[in-house]
Design a protein around this motif. Structure first.
Motif, mmCIF file in Angstrom:
data_model
loop_
_atom_site.group_PDB
_atom_site.id
_atom_site.type_symbol
_atom_site.label_atom_id
_atom_site.label_comp_id
_atom_site.label_asym_id
_atom_site.label_seq_id
_atom_site.Cartn_x
_atom_site.Cartn_y
_atom_site.Cartn_z
ATOM 1 N N HIS A 193 41.993 35.409 37.095
ATOM 2 C CA HIS A 193 41.742 34.289 37.999
ATOM 3 C C HIS A 193 40.264 33.894 37.969
ATOM 4 O O HIS A 193 39.372 34.730 37.844
ATOM 5 N N GLU A 194 40.011 32.589 38.117
ATOM 6 C CA GLU A 194 38.640 32.080 38.095
ATOM 7 C C GLU A 194 37.784 32.724 39.191
ATOM 8 O O GLU A 194 36.598 32.945 39.005
ATOM 9 N N GLY A 195 38.405 33.001 40.327
ATOM 10 C CA GLY A 195 37.638 33.600 41.411
ATOM 11 C C GLY A 195 37.087 34.964 41.065
ATOM 12 O O GLY A 195 36.035 35.360 41.575
ATOM 13 N N TYR A 196 37.802 35.710 40.209
ATOM 14 C CA TYR A 196 37.324 37.042 39.845
ATOM 15 C C TYR A 196 36.259 36.995 38.753
ATOM 16 O O TYR A 196 35.520 37.956 38.573
ATOM 17 N N LYS A 201 30.734 38.348 36.556
ATOM 18 C CA LYS A 201 29.388 37.876 36.229
ATOM 19 C C LYS A 201 28.336 38.591 37.065
ATOM 20 O O LYS A 201 27.251 38.918 36.576
ATOM 21 N N ASP A 202 28.645 38.834 38.341
ATOM 22 C CA ASP A 202 27.702 39.576 39.182
ATOM 23 C C ASP A 202 27.498 40.994 38.640
ATOM 24 O O ASP A 202 26.384 41.533 38.671
ATOM 25 N N GLY A 203 28.588 41.606 38.163
ATOM 26 C CA GLY A 203 28.459 42.933 37.562
ATOM 27 C C GLY A 203 27.591 42.913 36.317
ATOM 28 O O GLY A 203 26.788 43.827 36.090
ATOM 29 N N ILE A 204 27.714 41.859 35.503
ATOM 30 C CA ILE A 204 26.899 41.743 34.296
ATOM 31 C C ILE A 204 25.433 41.533 34.661
ATOM 32 O O ILE A 204 24.528 42.121 34.050
ATOM 33 N N LEU A 205 25.159 40.698 35.666
ATOM 34 C CA LEU A 205 23.779 40.491 36.111
ATOM 35 C C LEU A 205 23.168 41.794 36.605
ATOM 36 O O LEU A 205 22.010 42.121 36.306
ATOM 37 N N CYS A 223 28.589 34.070 27.149
ATOM 38 C CA CYS A 223 28.684 32.892 26.301
ATOM 39 C C CYS A 223 29.860 32.075 26.835
ATOM 40 O O CYS A 223 31.028 32.437 26.619
ATOM 41 N N GLY A 224 29.566 31.016 27.569
ATOM 42 C CA GLY A 224 30.629 30.325 28.276
ATOM 43 C C GLY A 224 31.013 31.090 29.530
ATOM 44 O O GLY A 224 30.230 31.884 30.066
ATOM 45 N N ASP A 225 32.222 30.899 30.003
ATOM 46 C CA ASP A 225 32.667 31.550 31.242
ATOM 47 C C ASP A 225 33.467 32.826 30.997
ATOM 48 O O ASP A 225 33.630 33.642 31.900
ATOM 49 N N ARG A 226 33.975 33.022 29.783
ATOM 50 C CA ARG A 226 34.899 34.131 29.557
ATOM 51 C C ARG A 226 34.535 35.004 28.356
ATOM 52 O O ARG A 226 35.387 35.727 27.852
ATOM 53 N N ASN A 304 34.274 41.883 48.201
ATOM 54 C CA ASN A 304 35.480 41.446 48.892
ATOM 55 C C ASN A 304 36.052 40.238 48.161
ATOM 56 O O ASN A 304 35.329 39.296 47.848
ATOM 57 N N SER A 305 37.311 40.286 47.854
ATOM 58 C CA SER A 305 37.925 39.170 47.141
ATOM 59 C C SER A 305 39.351 39.012 47.626
ATOM 60 O O SER A 305 39.949 39.927 48.186
ATOM 61 N N LEU A 306 39.889 37.837 47.394
ATOM 62 C CA LEU A 306 41.266 37.570 47.788
ATOM 63 C C LEU A 306 42.220 38.366 46.923
ATOM 64 O O LEU A 306 41.939 38.657 45.764
ATOM 65 N N ALA A 307 43.366 38.714 47.467
ATOM 66 C CA ALA A 307 44.313 39.551 46.743
ATOM 67 C C ALA A 307 44.756 38.894 45.446
ATOM 68 O O ALA A 307 44.952 39.553 44.438
ATOM 69 N N GLY A 308 44.890 37.551 45.463
ATOM 70 C CA GLY A 308 45.331 36.871 44.265
ATOM 71 C C GLY A 308 44.299 36.858 43.159
ATOM 72 O O GLY A 308 44.621 36.596 42.011
ATOM 73 N N GLU A 309 43.006 37.100 43.513
ATOM 74 C CA GLU A 309 41.947 37.049 42.518
ATOM 75 C C GLU A 309 41.795 38.364 41.776
ATOM 76 O O GLU A 309 41.247 38.404 40.683
ATOM 77 N N ARG A 310 42.222 39.448 42.380
ATOM 78 C CA ARG A 310 42.023 40.756 41.767
ATOM 79 C C ARG A 310 43.063 40.971 40.662
ATOM 80 O O ARG A 310 44.261 40.873 40.901
ATOM 81 N N PRO A 311 42.626 41.269 39.431
ATOM 82 C CA PRO A 311 43.593 41.434 38.343
ATOM 83 C C PRO A 311 44.456 42.669 38.536
ATOM 84 O O PRO A 311 44.025 43.672 39.110
ATOM 85 N N VAL A 312 45.673 42.578 38.086
ATOM 86 C CA VAL A 312 46.596 43.706 38.164
ATOM 87 C C VAL A 312 46.310 44.660 37.006
ATOM 88 O O VAL A 312 46.260 44.252 35.843
ATOM 89 N N MET A 313 46.091 45.928 37.318
ATOM 90 C CA MET A 313 45.779 46.921 36.288
ATOM 91 C C MET A 313 47.003 47.766 36.006
ATOM 92 O O MET A 313 47.756 48.111 36.918
ATOM 93 N N GLY A 314 47.179 48.136 34.746
ATOM 94 C CA GLY A 314 48.334 48.902 34.337
ATOM 95 C C GLY A 314 48.315 50.324 34.875
ATOM 96 O O GLY A 314 47.290 50.838 35.327
ATOM 97 N N GLU A 315 49.468 50.955 34.813
ATOM 98 C CA GLU A 315 49.589 52.330 35.298
ATOM 99 C C GLU A 315 48.767 53.298 34.461
ATOM 100 O O GLU A 315 48.298 54.318 34.958
#
Length: 462
Positions: A193-196, A201-205, A223-226, A304-315
């Motif tokens: 999600h774009e929100g995440y 980016k904050d982590g990279i900074l 390089c770009g957004d992704r 803090n982020s919205l639930a929909g923004e947080r990526p789903v991680m595999g088991e």
């Protein structure tokens, strides 16, 4: 009490030797600028300029992100400083022989034991800005403009040929080039999600503020957004290293990864700390000299982020997670300590961990009993029962020192044993080798028998 006294002495000694090196560097630099060492256009002085740059780089690293106490965390500081001072002494001796004035200056400058510790260790370079920038990023305020500019990669400088080499939590990893240097290109998938993306980016900074640490990966930027461009060490991820590591090399790798985490935890603001959140062997890269480089810093900042923004991680990724994270109770530096314990299992066995497995039993004292005991402490189910990361570093450093001392003790004995074995082989070869050929032996035997028969026949006539 003896341990505390020794630690205090080492702090004072490290500060003192860093100060001596800094003073020598400044003295040589002053005379280099005044042309006392030769013409500024002299190509022979390029080596001296490179040496001064390396000294400045090492002193900056020892000072850390503005923390003078970081110099106690490296046992190799005195050796590095002594090596640099010996190289500088060669140039100082040359100047003293050619210029009486510079000899007097050297005697007055370099023999003085008093020095300004803060100024000497920093070697007149600006280090504290990194700490200030890191706090701003960590507090979710607007990052300094110079950091935002530094985090942008020009796509024109990226090579056209790329190769898929693996995956990470958010997408694929490619091998490519940036300004001619080999790099990893980490492409964030379209399902994130774009929100995440802002969190990443904050982590990279934040990671770019940690560039003083040699065991944290160099991040060129976005390089770009992704697309994230990072350095690519020669040997790739630790879990894919094809060679066989010795016990000492394994413990050294673990200790240096712990040191990188200590470096990250130096940054704190409002009782918050940086948490890596993705410690595993796939995120530890090895250089050609087996130096570990910690990567995977996209998650190193919790927001803090919205639930929909947080990526789903595999088991599968949960094999490195502590119990409190699996149960949804959040994370802390203690969570990283648990993941580090799983990493220690990977380093020792060279195998991937299994979820809910007895990693301590499976490791089976592969390196030494002390190493396994540390693993058991770090894998404690309660986060507040796990040791702090700086304690982890100290305990691993103790094991590393013991293994190195044992190696230094065994090596001369082994060399002497091999030498004795070599002499024994030579003796056996000498004994086994016939001194005469079979033909020569038969000729001599016939000659001796003929002589015997001749003597018998001759003496029978008397």
């Amino acid at each position: 009490m003896a341990g505390i006294t020794a630690s205090v002495f080492r702090v004072k000694f490290n500060k003192r030797i860093c100060g001596r090196l800094a003073r020598k560097c400044r003295w040589v630099e002053q005379h280099l600028k005044s042309s006392d060492l030769g013409s500024p256009d002299d190509l022979a002085l390029e080596a001296l300029r490179e040496l001064l740059e390396q000294c400045a780089k090492d002193l900056k690293k020892f000072a850390g992100s503005g923390f003078l106490m970081r110099i106690i965390r490296s046992g190799g500081i005195p050796e590095i400083c002594e090596m640099h001072m010996e190289e500088l002494d060669d140039w100082i001796d040359r100047v003293q022989k050619t210029s009486p004035k510079t000899k007097d200056d050297a005697d007055s400058d370099l023999d003085d034991d008093e020095f300004d510790q803060d100024d000497a260790i920093r070697y007149d370079i600006e280090v504290s800005n990194n700490q200030h920038d890191a706090r701003k990023v960590f507090l979710s305020t607007l990052a300094p403009p110079r950091l935002q500019e530094r985090a942008i990669v020009n796509p024109d400088h990226l090579g056209q040929d790329i190769e898929l080499v693996g995956t990470f939590l958010f997408g694929n990893i490619y091998r490519g080039t940036y300004k001619g240097d080999a790099v990893y290109i980490r492409e964030i998938g379209s399902d994130i999600h774009e929100g995440y993306i802002k969190n990443i980016k904050d982590g990279i900074l934040l990671a770019q503020c940690l560039s003083d640490c040699s065991n944290l990966v160099r991040i060129y930027g976005f390089c770009g957004d992704r697309t994230i461009v990072t350095a690519m060490p020669a040997n790739g991820p630790l879990n894919e290293y094809p060679g066989k590591l010795t016990s000492l090399e394994k413990v050294t790798i673990a200790r240096k990864v712990a040191d990188a985490l200590v470096f990250m935890y130096d940054i704190k603001a409002n009782a918050k700390r940086v948490v890596h959140r993705d410690i595993r062997a796939a995120n530890v890269l090895l250089t050609d000299k087996l130096e570990p480089i910690l990567t995977g810093l996209e998650l190193c900042k919790e927001k803090n982020s919205l639930a929909g923004e947080r990526p789903v991680m595999g088991e599968s990724i949960k094999r490195w997670w502590p119990p409190e994270r699996i149960l949804g109770f959040g994370i802390s530096p203690g969570s990283d300590v648990y993941s580090f314990g799983v990493l220690m299992y990977e380093i020792s066995t060279g195998k991937d961990p299994e979820l809910d497995a007895d990693l301590v039993g499976l490791e089976g004292s592969g390196i030494c009993a002390e190493y396994t005991a540390l693993m058991q402490k770090y894998l404690h189910r309660y986060y507040n029962a796990r040791p702090k990361i700086d304690k982890v570093f100290e305990e691993l450093l103790s094991i590393e020192t013991s293994l190195r001392d044992m190696q230094n003790l065994i090596r001369p004995q082994r060399n002497a044993l091999n030498q004795r074995r070599g002499l024994s082989r030579i003796r056996l070869a000498y004994i086994a080798q016939p001194s005469l050929s079979s033909m020569d032996a038969r000729v001599i035997r016939i000659y001796v028998l003929g002589l015997v028969y001749f003597c018998r026949a001759h003496f029978q006539n008397y």
